[in-house]
Design a protein around this motif. Structure first.
Motif, PDB file in Angstrom:
ATOM      1  N   PRO A  39      11.548   4.994 -10.634  1.00 37.93           N
ATOM      2  CA  PRO A  39       9.743   3.818 -11.064  1.00 37.93           C
ATOM      3  C   PRO A  39       9.057   3.546  -9.916  1.00 37.93           C
ATOM      4  N   ALA A  40       8.113   3.797  -9.909  1.00 38.88           N
ATOM      5  CA  ALA A  40       7.342   4.238  -8.239  1.00 38.88           C
ATOM      6  C   ALA A  40       7.447   2.559  -7.838  1.00 38.88           C
ATOM      7  N   SER A  41       7.476   1.213  -9.097  1.00 41.57           N
ATOM      8  CA  SER A  41       7.685   0.402  -7.898  1.00 41.57           C
ATOM      9  C   SER A  41       9.251  -0.138  -7.316  1.00 41.57           C
ATOM     10  N   PHE A  42       9.887   0.751  -7.598  1.00 39.32           N
ATOM     11  CA  PHE A  42      11.212   0.550  -7.284  1.00 39.32           C
ATOM     12  C   PHE A  42      11.192   0.409  -5.423  1.00 39.32           C
ATOM     13  N   SER A  43      11.786  -1.272  -6.125  1.00 38.14           N
ATOM     14  CA  SER A  43      12.318  -0.881  -3.803  1.00 38.14           C
ATOM     15  C   SER A  43      13.231  -1.752  -3.476  1.00 38.14           C
ATOM     16  N   SER A  44      13.663  -1.826  -2.574  1.00 37.58           N
ATOM     17  CA  SER A  44      14.578  -2.572  -2.022  1.00 37.58           C
ATOM     18  C   SER A  44      14.871  -3.880  -2.334  1.00 37.58           C
ATOM     19  N   PRO A  45      15.623  -3.819  -3.228  1.00 41.92           N
ATOM     20  CA  PRO A  45      16.057  -6.145  -2.979  1.00 41.92           C
ATOM     21  C   PRO A  45      16.172  -6.400  -2.051  1.00 41.92           C
ATOM     22  N   LEU A  46      16.966  -5.720  -1.000  1.00 43.97           N
ATOM     23  CA  LEU A  46      16.962  -6.080   0.340  1.00 43.97           C
ATOM     24  C   LEU A  46      15.669  -6.618   0.827  1.00 43.97           C
ATOM     25  N   PHE A  47      14.123  -5.742   0.632  1.00 39.79           N
ATOM     26  CA  PHE A  47      13.222  -6.442   1.304  1.00 39.79           C
ATOM     27  C   PHE A  47      12.864  -7.227  -0.065  1.00 39.79           C
ATOM     28  N   ALA A  48      12.758  -7.618  -0.986  1.00 32.09           N
ATOM     29  CA  ALA A  48      12.569  -8.530  -1.823  1.00 32.09           C
ATOM     30  C   ALA A  48      12.776  -9.923  -1.422  1.00 32.09           C
ATOM     31  N   VAL A  49      14.668  -9.874  -1.009  1.00 27.56           N
ATOM     32  CA  VAL A  49      15.239 -11.117  -0.687  1.00 27.56           C
ATOM     33  C   VAL A  49      14.701 -11.276   0.612  1.00 27.56           C
ATOM     34  N   GLN A  50      14.281 -10.550   1.478  1.00 22.62           N
ATOM     35  CA  GLN A  50      13.766 -10.875   3.133  1.00 22.62           C
ATOM     36  C   GLN A  50      12.575 -11.103   3.031  1.00 22.62           C
ATOM     37  N   MET A  51      11.810 -10.391   2.433  1.00 23.85           N
ATOM     38  CA  MET A  51      10.355 -10.940   2.443  1.00 23.85           C
ATOM     39  C   MET A  51      10.061 -12.373   1.904  1.00 23.85           C
ATOM     40  N   GLY A  52      11.022 -12.508   0.228  1.00 23.14           N
ATOM     41  CA  GLY A  52      11.120 -14.181  -0.133  1.00 23.14           C
ATOM     42  C   GLY A  52      11.293 -15.632   0.791  1.00 23.14           C
ATOM     43  N   LEU A 111       0.820  -1.067   0.448  1.00 19.01           N
ATOM     44  CA  LEU A 111      -0.057  -0.058  -0.072  1.00 19.01           C
ATOM     45  C   LEU A 111       0.709   1.147   0.255  1.00 19.01           C
ATOM     46  N   ARG A 112       1.862   0.943   0.695  1.00 18.64           N
ATOM     47  CA  ARG A 112       2.711   2.606   0.894  1.00 18.64           C
ATOM     48  C   ARG A 112       3.249   2.988  -0.889  1.00 18.64           C
ATOM     49  N   HIS A 113       3.751   1.451  -1.012  1.00 16.35           N
ATOM     50  CA  HIS A 113       4.153   2.055  -2.752  1.00 16.35           C
ATOM     51  C   HIS A 113       3.308   2.483  -3.517  1.00 16.35           C
ATOM     52  N   LYS A 114       1.707   1.742  -3.577  1.00 19.25           N
ATOM     53  CA  LYS A 114       1.140   2.487  -4.247  1.00 19.25           C
ATOM     54  C   LYS A 114       0.436   3.822  -4.086  1.00 19.25           C
ATOM     55  N   ARG A 115       0.625   4.427  -2.891  1.00 18.64           N
ATOM     56  CA  ARG A 115       0.569   5.547  -2.074  1.00 18.64           C
ATOM     57  C   ARG A 115       2.326   6.362  -2.687  1.00 18.64           C
ATOM     58  N   LYS A 116       2.884   5.887  -2.569  1.00 18.94           N
ATOM     59  CA  LYS A 116       4.578   6.666  -3.580  1.00 18.94           C
ATOM     60  C   LYS A 116       4.021   6.859  -5.136  1.00 18.94           C
ATOM     61  N   ALA A 117       3.430   6.058  -5.657  1.00 15.59           N
ATOM     62  CA  ALA A 117       3.259   5.638  -6.921  1.00 15.59           C
ATOM     63  C   ALA A 117       2.398   7.161  -7.198  1.00 15.59           C
ATOM     64  N   GLU A 118       1.587   6.666  -6.503  1.00 16.54           N
ATOM     65  CA  GLU A 118       0.050   7.953  -7.118  1.00 16.54           C
ATOM     66  C   GLU A 118       0.897   9.549  -6.791  1.00 16.54           C
ATOM     67  N   SER A 171       1.574  12.349  -9.323  1.00 10.19           N
ATOM     68  CA  SER A 171       0.496  14.248  -8.977  1.00 10.19           C
ATOM     69  C   SER A 171       2.250  14.981  -9.209  1.00 10.19           C
ATOM     70  N   SER A 172       3.164  14.936  -8.905  1.00  7.46           N
ATOM     71  CA  SER A 172       3.870  15.653  -8.868  1.00  7.46           C
ATOM     72  C   SER A 172       4.476  16.072  -9.745  1.00  7.46           C
ATOM     73  N   SER A 173       5.844  17.465  -9.976  1.00  8.24           N
ATOM     74  CA  SER A 173       6.067  18.161 -11.034  1.00  8.24           C
ATOM     75  C   SER A 173       6.433  16.611 -12.302  1.00  8.24           C
ATOM     76  N   ARG A 174       6.039  16.718 -13.024  1.00  6.04           N
ATOM     77  CA  ARG A 174       7.086  15.678 -13.967  1.00  6.04           C
ATOM     78  C   ARG A 174       8.263  16.651 -15.260  1.00  6.04           C
ATOM     79  N   ARG A 175       8.515  17.036 -14.475  1.00  3.03           N
ATOM     80  CA  ARG A 175       9.744  17.776 -14.818  1.00  3.03           C
ATOM     81  C   ARG A 175      11.285  16.371 -14.829  1.00  3.03           C
ATOM     82  N   PHE A 176      10.743  16.727 -13.320  1.00  5.70           N
ATOM     83  CA  PHE A 176      12.140  15.534 -12.660  1.00  5.70           C
ATOM     84  C   PHE A 176      11.608  14.140 -13.336  1.00  5.70           C
ATOM     85  N   ILE A 177      13.293  13.923 -13.459  1.00  2.79           N
ATOM     86  CA  ILE A 177      13.394  11.934 -14.050  1.00  2.79           C
ATOM     87  C   ILE A 177      13.241  12.096 -12.137  1.00  2.79           C
ATOM     88  N   CYS A 178      12.052   9.932 -12.300  1.00  5.98           N
ATOM     89  CA  CYS A 178      11.766  10.101 -10.794  1.00  5.98           C
ATOM     90  C   CYS A 178      12.210   8.148 -10.670  1.00  5.98           C
TER      91      CYS A 178
END
Length: 528
Positions: A113-126, A93-100, A104-111
Motif C-alpha cells: 500500500p502507498a501508505s506503507f511506512s516503516s514502523p521505526l520511523f513512526a515510533v521515532q517521529m512520535g 510529501l514523499r509518501h504522497k508522490r510515491k502513492a501517485e 500510474s504504474s502497471s497494476r499487474r503487480f501486487i504492490c
C-alpha cells in the motif's frame, strides 16, 4: 547600549500552523502508528495557547527582562520544532508522490500500500514530537499566569501580530540639511586653509549628522575653486583594516587593484603623487596608531593643500590620529529638529495633515528627538504613515523609557522596527548574518529569503520584478554565491539540485563527513 532584535516568534508560530494544517501532513499522521496523530493534535492545541500569550508578550518584553528571556527560549524551541516538522512534512510529501507513482504504474503487480511506512520511523517521529510537546508545556507553565501579559501598560498595538549601521556614500540624498549652516562654514574654512595634508576630525554622538555634514562639505560648490585633482570616500566602521581600506581608496583612482598590501600602497602612492586630494574616511570607531600610520603613508606624496576628513563618535580617535583640527558637532536646535521632522512626516502620501497636529505634539516630538537629526528623520518617517490620532500613543510609548539616558537615538530606531509588519521583521532580522558594511545584491538577498522560507513569492511576482536569469557572468556569480550559503543540515538524506548555472559546486558538496547520511543525490539540468 547595543540593540538585539527580539525574536519574531509570532511569524515562526504561523509557519508551524501552516505545516500542521497541510493535507499531506494530516493524512500522513493518521496513517502512522505510535500515537503520532494524537501528538500532532496536542501540538496544535498548545500552539493555540502560545498565540494567546504572544499577543502582549512581544510588546511587553521591552519593559520586562523575564518576558524577553521567555521569548528567546520560545524562539529556540520554535526553530527546533520547525526543523522536526519540516522533516515530517518532507516524509509526508514523499509518501504522497510515491502513492501517485504507484497509481500510474502497471497494476499487474501486487504492490505494498502507498501508505506503507516503516514502523521505526513512526515510533521515532512520535517520540520526537512528544518531546517538543513536553518542552512547550514547560514553557507554557512558566508563563501560565496569563494575567502577567494582560492589562499591563505596553506599546500601542501594531497592525500585525547588533543593529547594523548601513554604509553611507558621498552621494547627496534628496532633502534639505537643517541647522548646519554655521558648521558647514567652519569646516569649509578648515579645508580651504591650505595646510599640507591636514587631518580634520568631525566628532559627535551617533545620529547627530557627522556623515551628513562631511557629505555637504565633500560636494560643496565652494571647493570647486580649489580644484582637487582626486577625491575619494570610504566607509570604515568598526575596525581599521589597512589592506581593505587601501584597496577601496585605490579602486576610486584605478581599475587595476592588486591583492597584497605592498602592491596596493605602491600603486596608491603613484596614483596620488603630486595631486591635490580630498579624502573622507567615514565612521571610524577604533584605530591603532601604528595601523593608521601605515594607512596614511601613501598620501604624503600628495600635493600641498591635500585634506583628509574623518568622522567618528570618539574624541580619542581624533587624538590617536593626530588631527590638525577637531570639530565637535553640536545638537540641532529645536527649530531645526522640528523642520526636519516635518519634511519627513508630511508631504505626498502622508496619513496626517500638518494642520491637525497640535503645538504640544510638536513639543514632544522635539523633546523625543533630543537634537539628533537621525531621530527626527526616523520618527518623521514612522509617523508619515500613521493617522494623527495615533501620534500621541507612539510619542508616549514605553520604548522611550526602556533605554538609558545615553541612548539618544535607539528609541526612535526601535519604534521604527517595532511598527514593521512581523513578516518584514524576519526579513530585516535575517540581514544580521551579513557583516557590517557588507554589500549584498538585491536578487541574492531575495533568493536567500525565499530559500529560508521567510517569503513565498509567486512566479508571477518574480516575472513582474524581471528576475528572470540570463546566462551571463552575473548569474553565474550570484548562483554560486547562493548555493555556497545554502549548506544543508548534516542529517540530510536526499538532495536534488536543479537548474544550477554556477561554474563549480560549493566545497560542502564534496565533504562526505558532513553529508554522511546522504542516500540520494540528484543533479538535474545543471547547465555548466
Amino acid at each position: 547600549m547595543e540593540v538585539v532584535l527580539e525574536p519574531v516568534v509570532s511569524e515562526l508560530v504561523k509557519g508551524l500552523f501552516k505545516i500542521l494544517g497541510s493535507n499531506e501532513v494530516r493524512d500522513f499522521a493518521r496513517q502512522l502508528v505510535g500515537g503520532v496523530d494524537s501528538e500532532i493534535k496536542e501540538l496544535e492545541n498548545k500552539l493555540q495557547m502560545v498565540e494567546d500569550l504572544l499577543r502582549n508578550a512581544e510588546d511587553r518584553q521591552l519593559m520586562d527582562k523575564r518576558v524577553k528571556e521567555w521569548l528567546d527560549n520560545l524562539q529556540h524551541w520554535a526553530y527546533d520544532a520547525e526543523d522536526l516538522l519540516d522533516e515530517f512534512a518532507y516524509e509526508a510529501l514523499r509518501h504522497k508522490r510515491k502513492a501517485e507513482h504507484q497509481a500510474s504504474s502497471s497494476r499487474r503487480f501486487i504492490c505494498l500500500p502507498a501508505s506503507f511506512s516503516s514502523p521505526l520511523f513512526a515510533v521515532q517521529m512520535g517520540s520526537k514530537i512528544k518531546k517538543i510537546n513536553s518542552q512547550l508545556e514547560k514553557l507554557l507553565q512558566q508563563r501560565s499566569a496569563e494575567r502577567e501579559f494582560k492589562n499591563l501598560p505596553g506599546l500601542p498595538p501594531t497592525n500585525v501580530a547588533a543593529l547594523q549601521k548601513p554604509e553611507e556614500t558621498s552621494s547627496v540624498p534628496l532633502g534639505q540639511v537643517y541647522g548646519r549652516n554655521e558648521d558647514e562654514v567652519e569646516l569649509l574654512k578648515m579645508v580651504k586653509s591650505g595646510a599640507n595634508f591636514q587631518l580634520i576630525a568631525v566628532v559627535g554622538v551617533g545620529g547627530i549628522g557627522k556623515t551628513t555634514i562631511a557629505r555637504e562639505v565633500y560636494n560643496h560648490k565652494e571647493l570647486e575653486d580649489i580644484k582637487f585633482d582626486k577625491k575619494a570616500w570610504v566607509c570604515v566602521s568598526t575596525t581599521i583594516d589597512v589592506l581593505t581600506i587601501s584597496k577601496k581608496l585605490l579602486q576610486q583612482f584605478s581599475s587595476c587593484v592588486p591583492d597584497n598590501l605592498n602592491d596596493v600602497q605602491v600603486q596608491l602612492k603613484e596614483a596620488v603623487s603630486g595631486k591635490k586630494l580630498l579624502i573622507v574616511l567615514d565612521d571610524i570607531w577604533k584605530v591603532e596608531y601604528i595601523e593608521w600610520e601605515k594607512l596614511k603613508s601613501p598620501f604624503a606624496a600628495g600635493a600641498f593643500g591635500s585634506t583628509m576628513i574623518v568622522t567618528t563618535r570618539h574624541t580619542d580617535v581624533a587624538q590617536t590620529i593626530r588631527c590638525s583640527h577637531t570639530y565637535q558637532l553640536k545638537l540641532l536646535s529645536d527649530e531645526a529638529c522640528k523642520s526636519l521632522f516635518q519634511e519627513h512626516a508630511f508631504g505626498t502620501g502622508a496619513a496626517a495633515n500638518a494642520d491637525q497636529i497640535s503645538i504640544s505634539i510638536y513639543e514632544r516630538v522635539v523633546k523625543r528627538c533630543k537634537g539628533l537629526p537621525l531621530a527626527a528623520k526616523t520618527l518623521g518617517c514612522l509617523l508619515h504613515s500613521k493617522p494623527s490620532k495615533t501620534w500621541e500613543e507612539i510619542l508616549e510609548s514605553k520604548i522611550w523609557s526602556a533605554f538609558d539616558e545615553s541612548d539618544h537615538i535607539l528609541p526612535a530606531l526601535k519604534l521604527s522596527y517595532h511598527y514593521l509588519p512581523s513578516n518584514l521583521k524576519r526579513c530585516f532580522g535575517y540581514c544580521a548574518i551579513f557583516p557590517q558594511d557588507y554589500e549584498f545584491e538585491e536578487k541574492e538577498l531575495a533568493l536567500l529569503w525565499i530559500a529560508k522560507g521567510i517569503v513565498q513569492p509567486s512566479y508571477k511576482q518574480l516575472d513582474e520584478a524581471e528576475w528572470e536569469y540570463e546566462e551571463n557572468s552575473l548569474k553565474v556569480d550570484v548562483e554560486t554565491n547562493i548555493l555556497d550559503k545554502l549548506m544543508p543540515p548534516s542529517n540530510l538524506k536526499e538532495l536534488t539540485i536543479q537548474g544550477y548555472g554556477g561554474e563549480s559546486f560549493p566545497s560542502w558538496l564534496g565533504d562526505w563527513s558532513w553529508l554522511s547520511k546522504l542516500v540520494v543525490l540528484k543533479l538535474e539540468k545543471c547547465m555548466r
